[in-house]
Enzyme design. Sequence first.
Site, PDB file in Angstrom:
ATOM      1  N   ASP A  44      40.394  61.655 -18.225  1.00 14.52           N
ATOM      2  CA  ASP A  44      40.700  62.899 -17.520  1.00 14.52           C
ATOM      3  C   ASP A  44      41.644  62.639 -16.354  1.00 14.52           C
ATOM      4  OD1 ASP A  44      40.618  65.601 -17.010  1.00 14.52           O
ATOM      5  OD2 ASP A  44      38.430  65.718 -16.926  1.00 14.52           O
ATOM      6  N   ASP A  91      40.204  73.691 -20.860  1.00 16.25           N
ATOM      7  CA  ASP A  91      38.815  73.789 -20.416  1.00 16.25           C
ATOM      8  C   ASP A  91      38.197  75.126 -20.799  1.00 16.25           C
ATOM      9  OD1 ASP A  91      38.704  71.262 -19.334  1.00 16.25           O
ATOM     10  OD2 ASP A  91      39.140  71.904 -17.290  1.00 16.25           O
TER      11      ASP A  91
END
Length: 717
Positions: free
Chosen positions: A451, A519
């Site tokens: 990430d 997301d």
Amino acid sequence: MARELITLQARGCAIALEPVDGGVPLWRHFGAAGLPAASWPLAHARMQPPNALDGDLAFAVLNTHGLGWFQQPSLLGSRAGDAQGEGGDWAQQFVVDRIDHDAQSLRLVLRDEVAALGLVLHYRIDPDSEVLTLHTELENRGTADFRVDWLAAACVPLPPQAGQVLGFAGRWALEYQQHREALGIAAWRRDCRRGRNAHDTFPGVIVGTTLADDDAPTWGAHLAWSGNHSLLIEPLPDGRRQLQLGEWFAPDELVLRPGERYRTPDALLSFSAGGLNGLSANFHRHLRTNVLRWPGGRMAPRPVHLNTWEAVYFDHDLAGLKALADAAAEVGIERFVLDDGWFHRRDDDTRSLGDWWPDARKYPQGLGPLVRHVRGLGLQFGLWVEPEMINPDSELYRAHPDWALQLAGRPMVTGRNQLVLDLSRAEVTDHLFGRLDALLREHEIAYLKWDMNRDLATAATGAGHRGRAGYHRHTEALYALLARLRAAHPQVEIESCSSGGARADAGILRHTQRVWTSDCNDALTRIGIQSGFLRFLPPEIMGAHIGPRSSHTTGRTHELAFRAAVALFGHFGVEADVRQLGADERAELARWIAHHKAWREVVHHGVLRQGTLGALAWLQSRAQDGSAALVALYRRHEELPRYSPSLPVPGLDPARRYRAQALHVPPLHHARHGAPVFDALREGTLELSGAELASIGLPMPPLPPESAVVVGLRAVT
């Protein structure tokens, strides 16, 4: 009178350049194949216009400022002057040293002896994918530093009729939004200055005559770079437009010392007469063949994921996680990914980034018991990390505060309570490699979710943090770290996640095998997000998950079937607490996972098409050999027509018959009576020829808003 052209040609895409005595070659063509070997010289058709400089410059492969070119130059740079203001080399004029040319590649070696610069233009065409790969190299041959403000990786012409542009914008949880605009008299430009691709600036653009889904001339360009970039389309005096793309530099960021060279990122370009879908097919073939690097050299079936984030967030409990893994295995999930919250004192997003060892409170025996439990169920184990980041509240920051990117005399800018590590420093990347290497050696970890959750600011490098902007160096160092990790652990797959899809490009995909697309797991929003993603990037690397019934980002509620139908055309996964599902819903989830496994070979190796019909969006993936196809139709909202149109499915064998089996048709609550065709579709007894599917189409039932129908087609043996 005719002059021989320099050409590169594939089946449907070609370029042509005209050599010029005493200058650099001129652009004659970028578009359809079938070019002649020679043509009339461009200069013979250019009359001297009034009120123009003598010898008005034509559009060349390299255009420089200061000697009569007044559009955007391909190169902008200069040398610092002395105390009297002497110096510069801001105006350049290159000539050809050498041309190396074969059937698939071209190398133009140029020099400017006055400015003491060397430059090489590289062109390569892939005959399989019909994608051109271009890059540029610049060498400082002088005795003083040369500052580079801009160097195009590619500078190509677009014809006057290519008057429509498809650009991409977005934000967090709403990436890859497609925007169609008419090109006019002003330049069209998109810049990224965030240090990563960012949610709002995907490094790609598409230009066309109509931007139709099929059967229309269409050009596309994509920069294989995960940092700052610029895309430019600008009108030219001859009615054409120039398209430039390359890396964007902060002031004084790139300075070449004597003897140093700079190589631009690769620019990937293609033309298709087959519209947006033909162009996407070219880019998908190219990435599959020339960019993606799989463990063992070949892509294995993409394992169905369970990612723990929206199931548990930071609330890690060993017994609960084992139960979650048990529930995942029961429904057919193949990879269990432990997301954020597993490492030292990580209870929320305010602390501990950089402290990459298991939290002793949550994992008193380390990760071993959970990894062994997951592996004992037959699942792969994956782990979330964010190596480029550091929290001020962390052991690593307390030990090495100077390792964070910062600018002397300026406040340190945090994002999501975190700072960015200076990857240009060897001691930083050595430390990160050591931590990750230890985790991968100690545990049977098949996958890292890598990430990166913030834009770069105060990104200075150098002693005392007074150095030049470090965006370029950060991206190069990231690539080097990923390459080092892959070399040490070649069987480990890596996902590029950046607050969702803020770092997705062919540059990062040389080192990773998956992108977390967004997301947002809201199925309705995901239709548009995934459509934009698939314009350039293939479905097998597109992370697509079934989220909870109520979306955690929008609050919208959808039935499981709609969420699954949208996720079906990517790298399929689940991001929900499977333990909380009732028996019926768990059985339904297991059916959808089984559907994905039965069709992932078609989706992940096939030819993808997509489009819209009013409020309807559709996706199709056809097997390369024409033996099967998977088709989905999504209704996004209500509209006036009461019937759904038939959906053409081209590309199958017109002489063969195909059995259509509905994987899902939603309940049609308001239908007064049934229809025999749809009954046969549900039962799997409907047969249609390839010719009928291409011309008349696959019949589609009427759909309520926010629902989908999914149909599989297989050739009858």
